[in-house]
Scaffold this motif. Structure first.
Motif, PDB file in Angstrom:
ATOM      1  N   GLY A 244      -2.401   7.016   3.286  1.00 11.77           N
ATOM      2  CA  GLY A 244      -2.544   5.607   3.641  1.00 11.77           C
ATOM      3  C   GLY A 244      -2.834   4.702   2.468  1.00 11.77           C
ATOM      4  N   GLN A 245      -3.242   5.286   1.325  1.00 10.09           N
ATOM      5  CA  GLN A 245      -3.488   4.472   0.139  1.00 10.09           C
ATOM      6  C   GLN A 245      -2.205   3.845  -0.390  1.00 10.09           C
ATOM      7  OE1 GLN A 245      -6.762   3.922  -0.652  1.00 10.09           O
ATOM      8  NE2 GLN A 245      -6.906   5.141   1.223  1.00 10.09           N
ATOM      9  N   ALA A 246      -1.068   4.342   0.074  1.00  6.89           N
ATOM     10  CA  ALA A 246       0.217   3.799  -0.367  1.00  6.89           C
ATOM     11  C   ALA A 246       0.602   2.536   0.389  1.00  6.89           C
ATOM     12  CB  ALA A 246       1.317   4.844  -0.191  1.00  6.89           C
ATOM     13  N   VAL A 247      -0.186   2.147   1.381  1.00 11.15           N
ATOM     14  CA  VAL A 247       0.179   0.992   2.206  1.00 11.15           C
ATOM     15  C   VAL A 247      -0.058  -0.315   1.456  1.00 11.15           C
ATOM     16  CG1 VAL A 247      -0.315  -0.300   4.310  1.00 11.15           C
ATOM     17  CG2 VAL A 247      -0.304   2.195   4.352  1.00 11.15           C
ATOM     18  N   VAL A 248       0.992  -1.076   1.287  1.00 11.60           N
ATOM     19  CA  VAL A 248       0.919  -2.473   0.862  1.00 11.60           C
ATOM     20  C   VAL A 248       1.814  -3.250   1.818  1.00 11.60           C
ATOM     21  CG1 VAL A 248       0.368  -2.029  -1.570  1.00 11.60           C
ATOM     22  CG2 VAL A 248       2.760  -2.120  -0.849  1.00 11.60           C
ATOM     23  N   ASP A 249       1.697  -4.550   1.810  1.00 10.00           N
ATOM     24  CA  ASP A 249       2.375  -5.366   2.828  1.00 10.00           C
ATOM     25  C   ASP A 249       3.880  -5.116   2.884  1.00 10.00           C
ATOM     26  OD1 ASP A 249       0.143  -7.342   3.815  1.00 10.00           O
ATOM     27  OD2 ASP A 249      -0.043  -7.279   1.638  1.00 10.00           O
ATOM     28  N   ALA A 250       4.544  -5.189   1.735  1.00  6.49           N
ATOM     29  CA  ALA A 250       5.998  -5.043   1.724  1.00  6.49           C
ATOM     30  C   ALA A 250       6.419  -3.648   2.166  1.00  6.49           C
ATOM     31  CB  ALA A 250       6.541  -5.336   0.328  1.00  6.49           C
ATOM     32  N   SER A 251       5.717  -2.613   1.685  1.00  7.99           N
ATOM     33  CA  SER A 251       6.076  -1.239   2.025  1.00  7.99           C
ATOM     34  C   SER A 251       5.888  -0.971   3.509  1.00  7.99           C
ATOM     35  CB  SER A 251       5.228  -0.269   1.204  1.00  7.99           C
ATOM     36  OG  SER A 251       5.440  -0.471  -0.178  1.00  7.99           O
ATOM     37  N   TRP A 252       4.800  -1.471   4.054  1.00  4.38           N
ATOM     38  CA  TRP A 252       4.523  -1.287   5.479  1.00  4.38           C
ATOM     39  C   TRP A 252       5.624  -1.927   6.314  1.00  4.38           C
ATOM     40  CZ3 TRP A 252       3.587  -4.198   9.867  1.00  4.38           C
ATOM     41  CH2 TRP A 252       2.928  -3.557  10.916  1.00  4.38           C
ATOM     42  N   ALA A 253       6.022  -3.132   5.946  1.00  2.00           N
ATOM     43  CA  ALA A 253       7.056  -3.837   6.716  1.00  2.00           C
ATOM     44  C   ALA A 253       8.406  -3.142   6.588  1.00  2.00           C
ATOM     45  CB  ALA A 253       7.158  -5.280   6.235  1.00  2.00           C
ATOM     46  N   LEU A 254       8.762  -2.687   5.397  1.00  2.00           N
ATOM     47  CA  LEU A 254      10.074  -2.083   5.178  1.00  2.00           C
ATOM     48  C   LEU A 254      10.171  -0.689   5.787  1.00  2.00           C
ATOM     49  CD1 LEU A 254      10.641  -3.198   1.484  1.00  2.00           C
ATOM     50  CD2 LEU A 254      11.892  -4.001   3.497  1.00  2.00           C
ATOM     51  N   ALA A 255       9.049   0.025   5.877  1.00  2.00           N
ATOM     52  CA  ALA A 255       9.068   1.375   6.440  1.00  2.00           C
ATOM     53  C   ALA A 255       9.013   1.369   7.965  1.00  2.00           C
ATOM     54  CB  ALA A 255       7.893   2.186   5.891  1.00  2.00           C
TER      55      ALA A 255
ATOM     56  N   PHE B 178       4.687 -13.859   0.447  1.00  4.34           N
ATOM     57  CA  PHE B 178       4.278 -13.582   1.816  1.00  4.34           C
ATOM     58  C   PHE B 178       5.167 -14.301   2.825  1.00  4.34           C
ATOM     59  CE2 PHE B 178       0.343 -11.837   0.109  1.00  4.34           C
ATOM     60  CZ  PHE B 178       0.143 -10.782   0.976  1.00  4.34           C
ATOM     61  N   LEU B 179       5.678 -15.476   2.467  1.00  7.74           N
ATOM     62  CA  LEU B 179       6.592 -16.174   3.357  1.00  7.74           C
ATOM     63  C   LEU B 179       7.864 -15.364   3.556  1.00  7.74           C
ATOM     64  CD1 LEU B 179       7.310 -18.684   4.984  1.00  7.74           C
ATOM     65  CD2 LEU B 179       8.198 -19.718   2.880  1.00  7.74           C
ATOM     66  N   ALA B 180       8.351 -14.712   2.491  1.00  9.80           N
ATOM     67  CA  ALA B 180       9.547 -13.875   2.603  1.00  9.80           C
ATOM     68  C   ALA B 180       9.306 -12.704   3.542  1.00  9.80           C
ATOM     69  CB  ALA B 180       9.957 -13.377   1.221  1.00  9.80           C
ATOM     70  N   LEU B 181       8.122 -12.102   3.468  1.00 13.44           N
ATOM     71  CA  LEU B 181       7.790 -11.003   4.381  1.00 13.44           C
ATOM     72  C   LEU B 181       7.726 -11.492   5.820  1.00 13.44           C
ATOM     73  CD1 LEU B 181       4.965  -9.056   2.503  1.00 13.44           C
ATOM     74  CD2 LEU B 181       7.348  -8.396   2.782  1.00 13.44           C
TER      75      LEU B 181
END
Length: 227
Positions: free
Chosen positions: A106-117, A170-173
């Motif tokens: 779970g340490q790998a979770v960042v906003d972009a990665s979470w959304a893309l995965a 963040f707007l792009a996400l």
């Protein structure tokens, strides 16, 4: 690692490269501002590599540069990272191993990665998550190093327009998540909650309170029944 896992990881790396490029600029700004706030080079770099969360790092810097204590800075960063609790709960069933192993992954979770995965069905591709985060972590660390040691050459990040990159990121996400009416409703309600609280709530609290809008997602769409 299986062939399928390797393919997912490499796909994640490819998807993460644009975010890594943006992250390098953000972390460069952090390095410059951290040195101006009195951080030693080692403290600034260690903060970036251990925290690895732009919103938390910049929130803590804002407190410190405003004369706040280290404890207040840590509290501000913790509030900003509160969103990872909900993200981790959603991700946990898609991770393997026991509690300690899942916590490490779970340490790998960042906003972009979470959304893309996010597969869109309540599950996540964990290897794609890892792959997307990998280049972002590398450029975040390297960008901070450059900002720390080349700050005198770079000067004020706002002068170069770097202060606008973070909200744009963040707007792009957010735009990528507005695929249906329910998502748009959640975003609108969350925005209204945050805007209503900003004038008088402590920093970080409006963001956490706005997350309550996600509870709308618990309601079953009309005409749909459980199997």
């Amino acid at each position: 690692m299986s062939h399928e896992a390797r393919a997912s990881f490499l796909t994640g790396v490819r998807l993460g490269l644009p975010y890594a490029a943006v992250g390098s600029v953000l972390s460069l700004s952090f390095g410059v501002l951290a040195r101006e706030a009195g951080f030693t080079p080692l403290q600034a770099i260690a903060t970036a590599m251990l925290v690895f969360a732009g919103s938390a790092q910049f929130a803590a810097l804002a407190v410190l540069t405003g004369g706040g204590s280290a404890a207040a800075a840590v509290a501000a960063g913790t509030l900003m990272n509160g969103r990872f609790l909900a993200m981790g709960i959603a991700l946990a069933p898609s991770l393997s191993g026991g509690a300690v192993q899942r916590g490490a992954q779970g340490q790998a979770v960042v906003d972009a990665s979470w959304a893309l995965a996010n597969r869109g069905d309540g599950t996540f591709d964990r290897w794609q998550l890892f792959g997307t985060t990998a280049p972002q972590y590398v450029t975040w660390a390297l960008g901070t190093v450059v900002g720390v040691f080349a700050g005198d050459v770079i000067g004020d990040p706002a002068r170069l327009g770097l202060d606008a990159i973070y909200p744009t990121f963040f707007l792009a996400l957010l735009l990528a998540e507005l695929r249906d009416r329910r998502s748009r409703t959640v975003a609108a309600v969350g925005s209204l909650i945050a805007l209503a609280l900003v004038p008088f709530a402590p920093p970080g609290v409006p963001i956490l309170a706005a997350a309550a809008a996600s509870l709308i997602g618990l309601a079953r769409p009309a005409g749909r029944e459980d199997a």
